[in-house]
Design a protein around this motif. Structure first.
Motif, PDB file in Angstrom:
ATOM      1  N   ARG A   1       0.977  -1.062   0.203  1.00 30.10           N
ATOM      2  CA  ARG A   1      -0.088  -0.466  -0.198  1.00 30.10           C
ATOM      3  C   ARG A   1       0.921   1.436  -0.501  1.00 30.10           C
ATOM      4  O   ARG A   1       0.249   1.909   0.497  1.00 30.10           O
ATOM      5  N   LYS A   2       2.266   0.816  -0.734  1.00 27.64           N
ATOM      6  CA  LYS A   2       2.593   2.366  -0.805  1.00 27.64           C
ATOM      7  C   LYS A   2       3.370   2.909  -2.318  1.00 27.64           C
ATOM      8  O   LYS A   2       3.622   3.984  -2.405  1.00 27.64           O
ATOM      9  N   GLY A   3       1.899   2.301  -2.976  1.00 29.42           N
ATOM     10  CA  GLY A   3       1.802   2.985  -4.643  1.00 29.42           C
ATOM     11  C   GLY A   3       2.768   2.177  -5.320  1.00 29.42           C
ATOM     12  O   GLY A   3       2.768   2.996  -6.409  1.00 29.42           O
ATOM     13  N   ILE A   4       3.845   1.669  -5.378  1.00 29.75           N
ATOM     14  CA  ILE A   4       4.660   1.415  -5.725  1.00 29.75           C
ATOM     15  C   ILE A   4       3.654   0.381  -7.154  1.00 29.75           C
ATOM     16  O   ILE A   4       3.950  -0.148  -8.109  1.00 29.75           O
ATOM     17  N   ALA A   5       2.838  -0.440  -7.396  1.00 27.70           N
ATOM     18  CA  ALA A   5       2.064  -0.990  -7.738  1.00 27.70           C
ATOM     19  C   ALA A   5       1.318  -0.372  -9.339  1.00 27.70           C
ATOM     20  O   ALA A   5       2.134  -0.141 -10.236  1.00 27.70           O
ATOM     21  N   LYS A   6       0.890   1.289  -8.027  1.00 26.83           N
ATOM     22  CA  LYS A   6       0.597   1.684  -8.855  1.00 26.83           C
ATOM     23  C   LYS A   6       1.359   2.893 -10.331  1.00 26.83           C
ATOM     24  O   LYS A   6       1.188   2.888 -11.575  1.00 26.83           O
ATOM     25  N   LYS A   7       2.434   2.988  -9.255  1.00 25.11           N
ATOM     26  CA  LYS A   7       4.026   3.622 -10.240  1.00 25.11           C
ATOM     27  C   LYS A   7       4.165   2.685 -11.406  1.00 25.11           C
ATOM     28  O   LYS A   7       4.736   3.194 -12.560  1.00 25.11           O
ATOM     29  N   ILE A   8       4.666   1.050 -11.050  1.00 23.39           N
ATOM     30  CA  ILE A   8       5.117   0.325 -12.537  1.00 23.39           C
ATOM     31  C   ILE A   8       3.764   0.141 -13.652  1.00 23.39           C
ATOM     32  O   ILE A   8       4.462   0.261 -14.411  1.00 23.39           O
ATOM     33  N   LEU A   9       2.722   0.357 -12.932  1.00 20.91           N
ATOM     34  CA  LEU A   9       1.151   0.443 -14.027  1.00 20.91           C
ATOM     35  C   LEU A   9       1.379   1.307 -14.703  1.00 20.91           C
ATOM     36  O   LEU A   9       1.757   1.487 -15.858  1.00 20.91           O
ATOM     37  N   ASN A  32      -8.466 -12.733  -7.236  1.00 18.46           N
ATOM     38  CA  ASN A  32      -7.954 -11.916  -6.941  1.00 18.46           C
ATOM     39  C   ASN A  32      -8.467 -10.643  -6.795  1.00 18.46           C
ATOM     40  O   ASN A  32      -8.830  -9.376  -7.679  1.00 18.46           O
ATOM     41  N   LYS A  33      -9.223 -10.511  -5.817  1.00 21.23           N
ATOM     42  CA  LYS A  33     -10.237  -8.597  -6.489  1.00 21.23           C
ATOM     43  C   LYS A  33      -8.907  -7.985  -5.795  1.00 21.23           C
ATOM     44  O   LYS A  33     -10.126  -7.111  -5.866  1.00 21.23           O
ATOM     45  N   ALA A  34      -8.263  -7.796  -5.169  1.00 22.19           N
ATOM     46  CA  ALA A  34      -7.246  -6.564  -4.708  1.00 22.19           C
ATOM     47  C   ALA A  34      -7.404  -6.255  -6.119  1.00 22.19           C
ATOM     48  O   ALA A  34      -6.730  -5.433  -6.112  1.00 22.19           O
ATOM     49  N   ALA A  35      -6.549  -7.102  -6.580  1.00 25.60           N
ATOM     50  CA  ALA A  35      -6.030  -6.679  -8.620  1.00 25.60           C
ATOM     51  C   ALA A  35      -7.645  -6.387  -9.164  1.00 25.60           C
ATOM     52  O   ALA A  35      -7.125  -5.653  -9.850  1.00 25.60           O
ATOM     53  N   LYS A  36      -8.421  -6.784  -9.092  1.00 27.86           N
ATOM     54  CA  LYS A  36      -9.681  -6.821 -10.060  1.00 27.86           C
ATOM     55  C   LYS A  36      -9.900  -5.332  -9.511  1.00 27.86           C
ATOM     56  O   LYS A  36      -9.607  -5.121 -10.190  1.00 27.86           O
ATOM     57  N   LYS A  37      -9.933  -4.888  -8.430  1.00 23.74           N
ATOM     58  CA  LYS A  37     -10.621  -3.794  -8.174  1.00 23.74           C
ATOM     59  C   LYS A  37      -9.623  -2.721  -9.003  1.00 23.74           C
ATOM     60  O   LYS A  37      -9.600  -1.288  -9.476  1.00 23.74           O
ATOM     61  N   PHE A  38      -8.089  -2.692  -8.520  1.00 22.91           N
ATOM     62  CA  PHE A  38      -7.019  -1.806  -8.906  1.00 22.91           C
ATOM     63  C   PHE A  38      -7.470  -1.801 -10.618  1.00 22.91           C
ATOM     64  O   PHE A  38      -6.776  -1.154 -10.726  1.00 22.91           O
ATOM     65  N   TYR A  39      -7.265  -3.039 -11.083  1.00 24.08           N
ATOM     66  CA  TYR A  39      -7.334  -2.889 -12.262  1.00 24.08           C
ATOM     67  C   TYR A  39      -8.548  -1.955 -12.963  1.00 24.08           C
ATOM     68  O   TYR A  39      -8.197  -0.977 -14.372  1.00 24.08           O
ATOM     69  N   LEU A  40      -9.190  -2.013 -12.369  1.00 22.04           N
ATOM     70  CA  LEU A  40     -10.610  -1.523 -12.961  1.00 22.04           C
ATOM     71  C   LEU A  40     -10.808  -0.186 -12.373  1.00 22.04           C
ATOM     72  O   LEU A  40     -10.893   0.383 -13.973  1.00 22.04           O
ATOM     73  N   LYS A  41     -10.176   0.437 -11.620  1.00 22.97           N
ATOM     74  CA  LYS A  41     -10.132   1.556 -11.239  1.00 22.97           C
ATOM     75  C   LYS A  41      -8.844   2.361 -11.862  1.00 22.97           C
ATOM     76  O   LYS A  41      -8.641   3.513 -12.350  1.00 22.97           O
TER      77      LYS A  41
END
Length: 70
Positions: A1-9, A32-41
């Motif tokens: 939850r430090k924004g690393i995945a967002k930065k990489i994407l 993988n509900k968290a990943a699904k939610k992340f990508y939809l966002k």
């Protein structure tokens, strides 16, 4: 939850734009509900399902096929 995945994407999307690519395609486990939610966002859209694509804890799990138009 430090924004690393967002930065990489975000870096990936920017790279694809620079290289004039049209689309990013990925698959994610239906469980993988968290990943699904992340990508939809991030504006990925679901365009299909691969039945029994993953094996999780000895059980077959469907994969969501997702795409992002650059």
């Amino acid at each position: 939850r430090k924004g690393i995945a967002k930065k990489i994407l975000d870096d990936c999307i920017n790279f694809c734009r620079k290289e004039k690519l049209e689309k990013i395609i990925l698959e994610v486990s239906l469980k993988n509900k968290a990943a699904k939610k992340f990508y939809l966002k991030k504006k990925f859209k679901i365009y299909g399902i691969r039945k029994e694509y993953y094996v999780v804890e000895d059980k077959k799990v469907d994969a969501l096929m997702m795409e992002y138009d650059i």
